[in-house]
Design an enzyme around this catalytic site. Structure first.
Site, mmCIF file in Angstrom:
data_model
loop_
_atom_site.group_PDB
_atom_site.id
_atom_site.type_symbol
_atom_site.label_atom_id
_atom_site.label_comp_id
_atom_site.label_asym_id
_atom_site.label_seq_id
_atom_site.Cartn_x
_atom_site.Cartn_y
_atom_site.Cartn_z
ATOM 1 N N LYS A 51 0.563 -1.063 -0.073
ATOM 2 C CA LYS A 51 -0.043 -0.106 -0.247
ATOM 3 C C LYS A 51 0.710 1.248 -0.079
ATOM 4 O O LYS A 51 0.620 2.165 -0.733
ATOM 5 C CB LYS A 51 -0.817 -0.153 1.180
ATOM 6 C CG LYS A 51 -1.906 1.029 1.488
ATOM 7 C CD LYS A 51 -2.954 0.821 2.376
ATOM 8 C CE LYS A 51 -3.731 2.028 2.805
ATOM 9 N NZ LYS A 51 -4.699 1.673 4.142
ATOM 10 N N GLU A 89 10.535 -4.741 4.635
ATOM 11 C CA GLU A 89 10.681 -6.207 4.181
ATOM 12 C C GLU A 89 10.371 -6.205 2.762
ATOM 13 O O GLU A 89 11.054 -6.835 1.882
ATOM 14 C CB GLU A 89 9.662 -6.871 4.875
ATOM 15 C CG GLU A 89 9.893 -7.212 6.470
ATOM 16 C CD GLU A 89 9.407 -6.148 7.276
ATOM 17 O OE1 GLU A 89 8.930 -5.003 6.884
ATOM 18 O OE2 GLU A 89 9.177 -6.404 8.433
ATOM 19 N N GLY A 137 -4.835 -2.557 5.463
ATOM 20 C CA GLY A 137 -4.232 -3.391 5.028
ATOM 21 C C GLY A 137 -4.882 -5.012 5.210
ATOM 22 O O GLY A 137 -4.886 -5.818 4.288
ATOM 23 N N ARG A 138 -5.351 -5.131 6.323
ATOM 24 C CA ARG A 138 -5.752 -6.556 6.612
ATOM 25 C C ARG A 138 -7.215 -6.609 6.090
ATOM 26 O O ARG A 138 -7.849 -7.758 6.426
ATOM 27 C CB ARG A 138 -5.910 -6.773 8.299
ATOM 28 C CG ARG A 138 -6.536 -5.560 9.169
ATOM 29 C CD ARG A 138 -6.054 -5.905 10.477
ATOM 30 N NE ARG A 138 -6.505 -4.683 11.343
ATOM 31 C CZ ARG A 138 -5.984 -3.502 11.592
ATOM 32 N NH1 ARG A 138 -4.582 -3.179 10.961
ATOM 33 N NH2 ARG A 138 -6.358 -2.617 12.193
ATOM 34 N N GLU A 166 -4.730 -7.556 15.103
ATOM 35 C CA GLU A 166 -4.178 -6.413 14.745
ATOM 36 C C GLU A 166 -5.474 -5.656 15.010
ATOM 37 O O GLU A 166 -5.186 -4.140 15.271
ATOM 38 C CB GLU A 166 -3.931 -6.188 13.487
ATOM 39 C CG GLU A 166 -2.815 -5.220 13.321
ATOM 40 C CD GLU A 166 -1.914 -5.189 11.931
ATOM 41 O OE1 GLU A 166 -0.854 -5.475 12.032
ATOM 42 O OE2 GLU A 166 -2.502 -5.244 10.877
ATOM 43 N N HIS A 172 -4.869 -34.414 16.838
ATOM 44 C CA HIS A 172 -3.954 -35.449 17.466
ATOM 45 C C HIS A 172 -2.778 -34.539 17.936
ATOM 46 O O HIS A 172 -1.566 -35.187 17.819
ATOM 47 C CB HIS A 172 -3.414 -36.091 16.130
ATOM 48 C CG HIS A 172 -4.414 -36.861 15.476
ATOM 49 N ND1 HIS A 172 -4.663 -38.317 15.846
ATOM 50 C CD2 HIS A 172 -5.459 -36.714 14.553
ATOM 51 C CE1 HIS A 172 -5.780 -38.763 15.319
ATOM 52 N NE2 HIS A 172 -6.102 -37.799 14.582
ATOM 53 N N LYS A 207 9.208 -1.376 14.158
ATOM 54 C CA LYS A 207 9.685 -0.746 12.634
ATOM 55 C C LYS A 207 10.756 0.285 12.900
ATOM 56 O O LYS A 207 11.964 0.248 12.330
ATOM 57 C CB LYS A 207 8.688 -0.377 11.875
ATOM 58 C CG LYS A 207 7.619 -1.192 11.215
ATOM 59 C CD LYS A 207 6.892 -0.543 10.263
ATOM 60 C CE LYS A 207 5.635 -1.416 9.808
ATOM 61 N NZ LYS A 207 4.848 -0.822 8.736
HETATM 62 C C1 G6Q Z 1 -2.541 -4.086 8.137
HETATM 63 C C2 G6Q Z 1 -1.249 -3.453 8.402
HETATM 64 C C3 G6Q Z 1 -0.208 -4.095 7.876
HETATM 65 C C4 G6Q Z 1 0.222 -3.993 6.481
HETATM 66 C C5 G6Q Z 1 1.933 -4.066 6.115
HETATM 67 C C6 G6Q Z 1 2.126 -3.902 4.734
HETATM 68 O O1 G6Q Z 1 -3.740 -3.616 8.258
HETATM 69 O O2 G6Q Z 1 -1.435 -1.989 8.209
HETATM 70 O O3 G6Q Z 1 -0.283 -5.678 8.082
HETATM 71 O O4 G6Q Z 1 -0.629 -4.293 5.542
HETATM 72 O O5 G6Q Z 1 2.564 -3.812 7.355
HETATM 73 O O6 G6Q Z 1 2.088 -2.783 4.565
HETATM 74 P P1 G6Q Z 1 2.454 -2.064 3.223
HETATM 75 O O7 G6Q Z 1 1.084 -2.622 2.169
HETATM 76 O O8 G6Q Z 1 2.217 -0.685 3.255
HETATM 77 O O9 G6Q Z 1 3.497 -2.614 2.570
#
Ligand code: G6Q
Length: 550
Positions: free
Chosen positions: A210, A216, A271-272, A357, A388, A508
């Site tokens: 996003k 990462e 994001g989620r 989250e 199991h 972070k």
């Molecule tokens: C979700 C969070 C988080 C996000 C990641 C990736 O709700 O905001 O999990 O999706 O940190 O972020 P980017 O899409 O900006 O790389």
């Protein structure tokens, strides 16, 4: 804000629920079922193709009545309306929360900042459709003229967990001559293993971020770029082998990706909550645009149900309220999510982010410390494997662990008796948890008295059973939206911001500070706590012993 929300635990309904939970402490599901033979057929809801049996919770009609009252008093109805209206209900980030717009059909009107976002959503969907079709048909060629055979999604968190889960869940519908890989971890092993047997000439990377700044993802994307260029040699090749899903066109262009091949989304998609935005591009390439639209239809059907069904027959509302009862009034600290469907193997991991989250918060919307527990811990594995392994603790341990069993009446791979055996197990587990096995029953089977305590099952352990017809794209959409909205219901009652994630930030920032300290050629002067300083020194010393072989 209503008075009731201002003081949730001070509200008469909350207090009544506390008293009710204490007075019903000695009720056992065995007795509740014996007293009311219609219970199993009564405490269930069937809507949008989902059958939710919630009769095996430690509840009575009075519990349900009080929980529904709590929902009304907490202003849940107006919270739902505010979300669908595009109000900035993510107050700490001053954002609308409109994942429901991602699956709204053409013609529906949903406003964010006065702009109807539905046409924007469909323009991106159309662009995704054209691109997916060209990759699937082989029309899209790599730099050397070969068609794409491998698709690698690079992303993390919300830009990874949804795509991986959806790909695994809908693998049955996927184009089998395409290989899909998902790289998220900054641990170099992830990208190394994902690419080691791939031919760069036939590989497409989707960089999903996003913000397009996540450490990462950017690290992995640059490594992927270098890996591709080793074979393809020319930077002009990047535009044929990399596309982006992002809200940040500037950073995408800087990376060398043609913004014509960038698929956008918006700040009102968390994001989620983004697996059905352009973040779902890998899903669409895998299952095809038609199936993807069915997935969206499933989401939308649940959205309509959530928005319009009366609370007493509203699946996400009931699921959310039951979770609140187990968490806040029975003291359960976690919820086990147990899909009896191998294709849903990543569903618990996906739900962990969605739930934890969203609702792992310690202050109310106005910044006051909450006086009650918020989001429980979600965890789980597919059945029957978990049986199991950790089910022992759920059956006979000292903790109360409510379970959500998820099952499908029809299999996708009908082989012999497998499906009947699978479903027999899920029904048996919910039954065993609820009814247990008394000492008398155990002894009647000839168990010596000394062993009886070990072999008896107390029972009275709550569970929901969620039964659907078959794992189709529509069914997956409904299931995910069910949980999305149940998370919303819980957050609304706890009066927290379910849509921010400040807790992810600190780590972070600190990592960014430590990276140069690990890489500095000369011993850096460290100003952390003594433990962190010692760990950094130890790492550097081990690295030095290994010489330059990093
Ligand atoms: C979700 C969070 C988080 C996000 C990641 C990736 O709700 O905001 O999990 O999706 O940190 O972020 P980017 O899409 O900006 O790389």
């Amino acid at each position: 804000m209503t008075e009731a929300i201002a003081s949730l635990i001070g509200s008469s309904t909350w207090k009544a629920l506390e008293v009710h939970a204490v007075t019903s402490r000695n009720l056992h599901l065995r007795d509740l079922f014996a007293q009311d033979p219609t219970r199993g057929g009564r405490l269930k809801v069937e809507a949008a193709g989902i059958y939710l049996d919630y009769s095996k919770n430690r509840i009575t009609d009075e519990t349900v009545k009080l929980l529904l009252q709590l929902a009304e008093e907490s202003g849940l109805r107006s919270r739902i309306d505010a979300m669908f209206r595009g109000d900035k209900i993510n107050v700490t980030e001053k954002r609308s929360v409109l994942h429901v717009a991602l699956r709204a059909p053409v013609g529906e009107k949903i406003l964010a900042d006065g702009v109807d976002v539905v046409p924007l959503v469909h323009a991106v969907l159309d662009k995704m459709t054209a691109f997916s079709n060209s990759v699937r048909s082989g029309e899209w060629k790599g730099y050397t003229g070969k068609p794409i055979r491998n698709v690698v999604n690079i992303g993390i968190g919300g830009s990874d967990l949804g795509p991986v889960m959806a790909y695994e869940a809908l693998r049955h519908y996927s184009q089998r001559d395409l290989t899909f890989r998902f790289v998220s971890n900054v641990d170099g092993t992830d990208i190394a293993e994902a690419t080691r047997d791939l031919d760069a000439e036939e590989t497409l990377f989707i960089v999903s971020s996003k913000t397009f700044t996540t450490l990462e993802t950017m690290t992995n994307a640059h490594t992927a770029r270098a890996w591709a260029l080793e074979t393809l040699k020319h930077t002009a090749a990047i535009a044929r082998h990399f596309v982006a899903v992002s809200t940040n066109a500037e950073a995408v262009a800087k990376f060398g990706i043609d913004t014509a091949n960038m698929f956008g989304f918006w700040d009102w998609v968390g994001g989620r909550y983004s697996m059905d935005s352009a973040i779902g591009l890998s899903t669409m390439i895998a299952i095809g645009p038609d199936n993807y639209r069915k997935l969206l239809d499933g989401f939308h059907e649940m959205d309509v149900h959530f928005r319009t069904a009366p609370f007493e027959r509203n699946l996400p509302v009931l699921l959310g309220l039951l979770a609140i009862y187990n968490n806040n009034f029975l003291g359960a600290q976690s919820v086990a999510v147990l899909p009896y469907e191998q294709y849903l193997k990543r569903f618990p991991a996906y739900l962990q982010q969605l739930t934890m989250e969203s609702n792992g918060k310690h202050v109310t919307l106005d910044g006051k410390e909450v006086e009650y527990q918020t989001g429980p811990i979600y965890w789980g594995e597919p059945g029957t494997n978990g049986q199991h392994s950790f089910y022992q603790l759920i059956h006979q341990g000292t903790r109360l662990i409510p379970c959500d069993f998820i099952a499908f009446a029809k299999p996708l791979n009908a082989i012999g008796r497998h499906h009947d055996i699978l479903l027999a197990n899920v029904f048996a587990q919910a039954e065993a948890l609820a009814f247990g096995k008394t000492t008398q029953q155990v002894e009647a089977e000839g168990t010596p008295a000394s062993l009886a305590p070990h072999r008896m099952f107390e029972g009275n352990r709550p569970s929901n059973t969620i039964l659907l017809e078959r794992l189709t794209p529509e069914a997956l959409g409904k299931l995910v939206a069910l949980y999305e909205h149940s998370v919303f219901v819980q957050g609304a009652i706890w009066n927290i911001d379910s849509f921010d994630q400040w807790g992810v930030e600190l780590g972070k920032v600190l990592a960014q500070r430590i990276v140069p300290e690990l890489e500095a050629p000369k011993e850096p002067s460290l100003t952390h706590d003594s433990s962190t300083n010692a760990l950094i020194k130890q790492y550097r010393s081990i690295q030095r012993q290994r010489g330059s072989a990093k």
